[in-house]
Every structure is written in C-alpha cells, then in structure tokens.
Design an enzyme around this catalytic site. Sequence first.
Site, PDB file in Angstrom:
ATOM      1  N   TYR A  13     -15.569   6.490  -2.179  1.00 10.36           N
ATOM      2  CA  TYR A  13     -15.927   6.691  -3.591  1.00 10.36           C
ATOM      3  C   TYR A  13     -17.436   6.602  -3.791  1.00 10.36           C
ATOM      4  O   TYR A  13     -17.927   5.777  -4.555  1.00 10.36           O
ATOM      5  CB  TYR A  13     -15.200   5.675  -4.483  1.00 10.36           C
ATOM      6  CG  TYR A  13     -13.714   5.682  -4.262  1.00 10.36           C
ATOM      7  CD1 TYR A  13     -12.924   6.696  -4.829  1.00 10.36           C
ATOM      8  CD2 TYR A  13     -13.103   4.734  -3.458  1.00 10.36           C
ATOM      9  CE1 TYR A  13     -11.573   6.748  -4.592  1.00 10.36           C
ATOM     10  CE2 TYR A  13     -11.746   4.779  -3.214  1.00 10.36           C
ATOM     11  CZ  TYR A  13     -10.985   5.789  -3.786  1.00 10.36           C
ATOM     12  OH  TYR A  13      -9.649   5.830  -3.545  1.00 10.36           O
ATOM     13  N   TYR A 141      -1.315   2.027  -7.282  1.00  8.00           N
ATOM     14  CA  TYR A 141      -2.220   2.763  -6.385  1.00  8.00           C
ATOM     15  C   TYR A 141      -1.472   3.015  -5.084  1.00  8.00           C
ATOM     16  O   TYR A 141      -0.928   2.089  -4.476  1.00  8.00           O
ATOM     17  CB  TYR A 141      -3.511   1.985  -6.097  1.00  8.00           C
ATOM     18  CG  TYR A 141      -4.370   2.691  -5.076  1.00  8.00           C
ATOM     19  CD1 TYR A 141      -5.154   3.786  -5.447  1.00  8.00           C
ATOM     20  CD2 TYR A 141      -4.345   2.327  -3.730  1.00  8.00           C
ATOM     21  CE1 TYR A 141      -5.903   4.483  -4.509  1.00  8.00           C
ATOM     22  CE2 TYR A 141      -5.090   3.017  -2.786  1.00  8.00           C
ATOM     23  CZ  TYR A 141      -5.873   4.093  -3.177  1.00  8.00           C
ATOM     24  OH  TYR A 141      -6.597   4.785  -2.242  1.00  8.00           O
ATOM     25  N   ASP A 242       6.044   0.464  -1.528  1.00  8.94           N
ATOM     26  CA  ASP A 242       4.744   0.596  -0.872  1.00  8.94           C
ATOM     27  C   ASP A 242       4.225  -0.817  -0.594  1.00  8.94           C
ATOM     28  O   ASP A 242       3.704  -1.479  -1.480  1.00  8.94           O
ATOM     29  CB  ASP A 242       3.794   1.391  -1.778  1.00  8.94           C
ATOM     30  CG  ASP A 242       2.403   1.534  -1.180  1.00  8.94           C
ATOM     31  OD1 ASP A 242       2.104   0.839  -0.187  1.00  8.94           O
ATOM     32  OD2 ASP A 242       1.614   2.331  -1.726  1.00  8.94           O
ATOM     33  N   LYS A 271      -2.488  -0.906   6.417  1.00 11.06           N
ATOM     34  CA  LYS A 271      -3.531  -1.931   6.333  1.00 11.06           C
ATOM     35  C   LYS A 271      -3.455  -3.014   7.409  1.00 11.06           C
ATOM     36  O   LYS A 271      -3.991  -2.833   8.480  1.00 11.06           O
ATOM     37  CB  LYS A 271      -3.569  -2.501   4.915  1.00 11.06           C
ATOM     38  CG  LYS A 271      -4.096  -1.459   3.920  1.00 11.06           C
ATOM     39  CD  LYS A 271      -4.678  -2.054   2.668  1.00 11.06           C
ATOM     40  CE  LYS A 271      -5.561  -1.080   1.925  1.00 11.06           C
ATOM     41  NZ  LYS A 271      -4.889  -0.290   0.889  1.00 11.06           N
TER      42      LYS A 271
END
Length: 425
Positions: A13, A141, A242, A271
């Site tokens: 970003y 997210y 998720d 992750k």
Amino acid sequence: MLAFDRAHIWHPYSGVVDPPPVFPVADAKGTRIRLHDGRELIDAMASWWSVIHGYRHPVLDRALHDQIDTMAHVMFGGLTHRPAAELAARLIAITPDPLDVVFFADSGSVSVEVAIKMAIQYWTSCGHPEKQRLLTVRGGYHGDTFGAMAIGDPQTGMHALFSRVLPQHIFADRPAIAFGEEWRDEAFTGIEDTLRRQCDDIAAVVIEPIVQGAGGMWFYHPQYLRQLRAVCDEVGVLLIFDEIATGFGRSGELFACEHAQVAPDIMCLGKALTGGYMTLAATIASTEIATVISRGDPGVFMHGPTFMANPLACAVALASIDLLLDSPWRDTIAHIEASLTQQLAPCVELAAVRSVRTLGAIGVVELHAAVDMHRIPQEFVDRGVWVRPFGRLVYIMPPYIIDDTELAMVTDAIASVLSDPPLLA
Ligand SMILES: *Cc1c(COP(=O)(O)O)cnc(C)c1O
C-alpha cells in the site's frame, strides 16, 4: 539504497511520490529487528502475525537447511514429496473435523480464492450452478486479489476503486456483540434473515472467526459462529472460516473457531503457518466437498499454482507446527494476554484513545482519529520498538517468545507515543 527504494520499489500500500519512511533492516534474531545503523527494535508485529517463534529460530533454520540439501523445489503436478504429505497429515490432525483434504496455496489471498472456487464448484457439481454468491460481514479482510477483495469491507476495503470489475456479494453487519460481552439473540437476526431469504443464490458464508483482523481488529462473541453454523446447515450454505490471521494459537485457542467449538466446511490458513519463514497457505476442505467436486464436471478441482506445496515451505511449516505444539503455547498466550490487558488498560485515559481491547496475544488501541504515518513509525523506532499502526488502530501481535521486559517496553512506548496528540493526523 534508500533513495533507490523510494523511487523504484513498491511497498505494501505505497506510492513513489513522497512515501513515508522505510527503515533498512540488517538482520533479525529472536524478537529483535536490527537496523543498518545498529539500532535494535523489539518486534511487536511478528511481521504481520507470522513470526510466532521469533526470527532465526535454530529449529526452523535447521529444518530449512536440511530440506535445501534434499531439494528446494519440484513441481507438484504428477509428483509428490514427504514434506507436503507430512504437513498435510499434521494439518488434518490439528484442525477440527471434518477438515480432511488439503490444497496448498502460495499466499493467504490465494487460499481464499481457492476456498471460494471450491464452494462454487461444489454447488455446481451438486446441480446448483445458481449458487454463486457469497455472504460475508462488514469489517472483514480476506486479501488483495479480486475474489478476496470482493468480500473485504465495502467501506475500508478497495471496493470503490474496483467496483466495476468486482463480483457483487452480500454483506451483513459486523457481528455486534464483543467477545466477553453478554450475548443477545437480536444481534444475529440481520444475517439470519439475509441467509434465509437469499440462500438459493448463496454458495458460502466467508468469515474470520472471532477476530476480524485488518478490517478493523474487532473481537466478537462465539455464539455468533454457533448460530451461523446452525443456520448454514439448515438452509444449505457452506461455511468458510478464514483463519489466516488467527491460526496457530494467536487468539488463545489453536484455531479461533475453537472458542465457539464450531467447525467450518472449508478453512484457510496462512501467515503463521511457516513461522514467518516462507510464503505458504492452505485451504482445507471436508472429504464430502472434495468428493463431490471430484465426481462432478470436469472431475477435478480447477486450480494449480506453479509453486504449489514448495518443499522448503512445507518443511519449515511442519517444524514450526511441531515447535508450537511441543511448547506450553496455551500458557504462554494466556500470560501475554494477561500482561497486555493490564498494561494497555491505562491507555483508555488518553485523550486520543477511543477504546482498548485484547484477546490472546493480540492488543488493540483504537483511536478517535487516524495516525500520521509519516511520523508515527519514527516515534516508535525512536523508542526501540517496531509497531506499525494503520488508520485509527494501533495494534500489536508479538512473537510468542517475547519476554515480560520486552512486552512492557512495547506497551510503554504505545502509551508514550499516544500521549502526544500532534502525532495524530
Ligand atoms: C493477511 C490475511 C489474508 C491475506 O493473506 P496474504 O498472505 O497477505 O495474501 C487473508 N485473510 C486474513 C484474515 C488475513 O489476515
């Protein structure tokens, strides 16, 4: 190097016009990140949830050395190998029943794409090709690829920019009752009505169990998941969890869905899967889903990344999981949770702070206004800690090996930085 970096390299970003500072890292060990100028930072982010055992852990280093002496990579189409088989067996053993068939993906976002494709292929194979839409909640997210973006929070996510190419899915309100608050049934009626009304079009509900991560760092009541599971079963909609951020102990349970004792039909992991060493993710489905897809048309599941089940990544993931399971991780996380809860509590007195919450090894200080990203990271670096807030959220999820002194330095730094109102944008 820094001038070149600013002009020629995208960071997450980021832009190339007047970007906020980036700090050059020389090396990292344990909980410490060392900068080129020799300064050491205590890592409070675990490199975005992933480095749970700290940097350069001898057991993980060894696993990678051993694997690289065997083979670094081999294609997974038509070939297989022990690291993948052993890792899959371990994942099946530790995830809730009925999760039994593993798809290895390259990143969390891809594992979400894979889960979505599985749900749609499943219903198509069942003779319900009209079930193509997804239901999710606001404040979520799930990653940055198109399928994942389309179920990210419609306000804070990337919908506006890409709205004309994103599939239109269905959003219910963010689960309203916080973790630890008293449950009220009316907090479920919104999503339940939507599910019952639109179930003929819905392939799956996709949700982060208990902890909404990057979409708002919100912890919600386990009863929400229990009722969601019951209604999904009743109306014939798959449930996808998720657990990319929450997996491997972060919330205090090995997987966050265990707070609710509810199992999904499909689970995404990423992750912390490799202890933060390599990029690897997994989508795990029930045997029923895998069988239905495989018996349908075209008789295979339609996805297959080039670097699928990379042996290095699988080997280090297996070592990381065993390291975790052989440690007193439950006590460790409970201890971090107690320390964070106690040490962050005084922050609520600060003018800039709206609320403070902790769960497992996650601490969140929510502010009234967004932080100034050109100045805030520098302030933390000056205090010897690595904390990277986003928007109104200053949040930490340290490596599990962080000790009491280090944790106190992190929470002191947060209180100190946040008592300086000009640092807010
Ligand atoms: C980080 C994250 C993803 C995306 O994973 P990447 O590896 O960055 O693609 C998806 N879902 C959740 C809950 C995450 O925290």
